[in-house]
Scaffold this active site. Structure first.
Site, PDB file in Angstrom:
ATOM      1  N   HIS A 202     -23.228   2.850 -14.901  1.00  0.00           N
ATOM      2  CA  HIS A 202     -22.260   3.768 -15.246  1.00  0.00           C
ATOM      3  C   HIS A 202     -22.607   5.081 -15.122  1.00  0.00           C
ATOM      4  CE1 HIS A 202     -18.242   2.289 -16.781  1.00  0.00           C
ATOM      5  NE2 HIS A 202     -18.286   3.392 -17.412  1.00  0.00           N
ATOM      6  N   GLY A 207     -14.451   7.888 -13.853  1.00  0.00           N
ATOM      7  CA  GLY A 207     -14.464   7.652 -12.484  1.00  0.00           C
ATOM      8  C   GLY A 207     -15.168   6.463 -11.866  1.00  0.00           C
ATOM      9  N   ASN A 208     -16.152   5.989 -12.963  1.00  0.00           N
ATOM     10  CA  ASN A 208     -17.278   4.960 -12.460  1.00  0.00           C
ATOM     11  C   ASN A 208     -16.485   3.768 -11.927  1.00  0.00           C
ATOM     12  OD1 ASN A 208     -19.883   5.879 -13.287  1.00  0.00           O
ATOM     13  ND2 ASN A 208     -18.443   6.135 -15.248  1.00  0.00           N
ATOM     14  N   GLY A 212     -16.736   2.418  -8.183  1.00  0.00           N
ATOM     15  CA  GLY A 212     -17.528   1.386  -7.752  1.00  0.00           C
ATOM     16  C   GLY A 212     -16.682   0.483  -6.874  1.00  0.00           C
ATOM     17  N   ARG A 213     -15.159   0.666  -6.783  1.00  0.00           N
ATOM     18  CA  ARG A 213     -14.458  -0.001  -6.083  1.00  0.00           C
ATOM     19  C   ARG A 213     -14.036   0.117  -4.574  1.00  0.00           C
ATOM     20  NH1 ARG A 213     -12.216  -0.654 -11.089  1.00  0.00           N
ATOM     21  NH2 ARG A 213     -10.636   0.994 -11.056  1.00  0.00           N
ATOM     22  N   TYR A 244     -11.685  -9.791 -14.970  1.00  0.00           N
ATOM     23  CA  TYR A 244     -12.527  -8.648 -14.150  1.00  0.00           C
ATOM     24  C   TYR A 244     -13.525  -8.056 -15.355  1.00  0.00           C
ATOM     25  CZ  TYR A 244     -13.669  -4.377 -11.744  1.00  0.00           C
ATOM     26  OH  TYR A 244     -14.328  -3.227 -11.123  1.00  0.00           O
ATOM     27  N   TYR A 245     -12.726  -7.548 -16.428  1.00  0.00           N
ATOM     28  CA  TYR A 245     -13.464  -6.904 -17.475  1.00  0.00           C
ATOM     29  C   TYR A 245     -14.497  -7.864 -18.090  1.00  0.00           C
ATOM     30  CZ  TYR A 245     -10.828  -2.705 -17.135  1.00  0.00           C
ATOM     31  OH  TYR A 245      -9.822  -1.418 -16.522  1.00  0.00           O
TER      32      TYR A 245
END
Length: 368
Positions: A202, A207-208, A212-213, A244-245
């Protein structure tokens, strides 16, 4: 909360990971690689793949931003781009989506000159947050203060996850950067680890998740697994947001790398299959429209008209007239024919000096 019971900043595992159970992952590895290869093969067979991929890229930007709470739809983004001067209630959300796409486009171009590296992702981050929510949170810079993840209005004491301390960031990021260019046994497993480790570190204040995506299709492109950075996975993550989380969190809480990698491979497989089917449907629609538009318009510019419709899913009359190379009377006649034959729909009628806005519904139905 007592100080000794506060969540401690996480210390990521060093990469490459030891003890990956490759045998247990093999079934999903084979499925994912096969699905990606079929998608890439289809793209290679298309004369102008970017014509077909642009709407999918915009939809990826919409869905990845939606995971972070933006409410802009694909229709709203395309309508704004067709007529930027028209009033939009959620302009900030729309600009976040456009920034995401711009960051992906810039990064794709940059990969011609340099590899994925720390300065590369900082440059993407600077574009991602330009003029939008989070622009004052050290845009384009790695954080110098501690951050945390939790429910709205949570404090570090009540956080569900506390990333590494800022003074250790460069050590962990350097390890992550080296692993991006490590010769791992399987590139999709490597990408699963790259994505999770980035989210664990992170490195930005905001905007992490989006960065990442964005890195997912870029890595596949850089590694020459795809000829275009066009495998977008945010649709799967958005539809399975809690999974996902939960799977990401389980990596930091339980070192559940095996479960995360399997989940990620399932995401890649699902999206490669979905995108292959979408691309096939778009190609089929393009072939069908060649004859239909020619018959409807009786215009020698029918191919220009068709390419315009595929490149601009929502548009205003003046843009159509100019791009299709038509006179105003001819353009009006063509638009009337396209409306009557349900090739296009009216998004907003002409009003005063404001021209009408239309959408190419057959393609919109495939993309959404």
């Amino acid at each position: 909360m007592r100080k000794d019971s506060m969540p401690k900043p996480f210390i990521p595992e060093k990469l490459p990971l030891e003890n990956i159970n490759w045998e247990d992952l093999l079934t999903n590895i084979v499925k994912a690689n096969s699905a990606v290869a079929k998608f890439d093969g289809l793209l290679e067979s298309i004369l102008n793949p970017l014509l077909f991929l642009n709407p999918l890229m915009t939809q990826e930007a919409v869905l990845s931003s939606k995971i972070e709470g933006t409410q802009a739809s694909l229709n709203e983004v395309l309508a704004f781009e067709a007529a930027p001067k028209r009033k939009q209630d959620n302009i900030n959300d729309i600009e976040e989506v456009i920034n995401y796409r711009n960051a992906l486009l810039l990064a794709t171009k940059e990969l011609e000159n340099r590899p994925i590296c720390l300065n590369f992702i900082k440059d993407m981050h600077e574009i991602l947050l330009q003029g939008v929510r989070g622009q004052n949170k050290a845009r384009g810079e790695f954080r110098r203060i501690q951050n945390w993840i939790g429910k709205p209005n949570s404090t570090i004491e009540t956080a569900s996850y506390v990333p590494p301390e800022p003074h250790l960031l460069l050590e962990f990021l350097s390890d992550w950067e080296k692993y991006c260019h490590y010769d791992e046994k399987d590139k999709l497993v490597q990408l699963a680890i790259i994505h999770a480790q980035f989210e664990i570190i992170h490195p930005f204040l905001d905007g992490n998740g989006r960065i990442g995506r964005i890195l997912i299709p870029l890595f596949l492109f850089e590694q020459k697994i795809l000829k275009y950075p066009a495998l977008y996975v945010s649709e799967f993550f958005e539809e399975n947001r809690q999974n996902y989380y939960d799977n990401l969190r389980a990596v930091s809480e339980k070192k559940a790398w095996h479960e995360w990698i399997n989940y990620f491979l399932e995401a890649i497989t699902s999206q490669a299959i979905n995108n292959t089917n979408r691309a096939k449907n778009i190609i089929q629609l393009y072939e069908e429209m060649k004859h239909i538009i020619q018959d409807i318009t009786k215009s020698r510019n029918s191919l220009k008209i068709q390419d315009f419709l595929f490149s601009k899913l929502i548009f205003e009359t003046p843009d159509f007239t100019e791009s299709a190379g038509l006179s105003k009377p001819h353009a009006a006649k063509v638009i009337k024919s396209l409306l009557e034959n349900k090739i296009i729909d009216t998004v907003a009628p002409a009003q005063g000096r404001r021209p009408a806005m239309y959408s190419f519904k057959p393609l919109m139905d495939i993309v959404q």
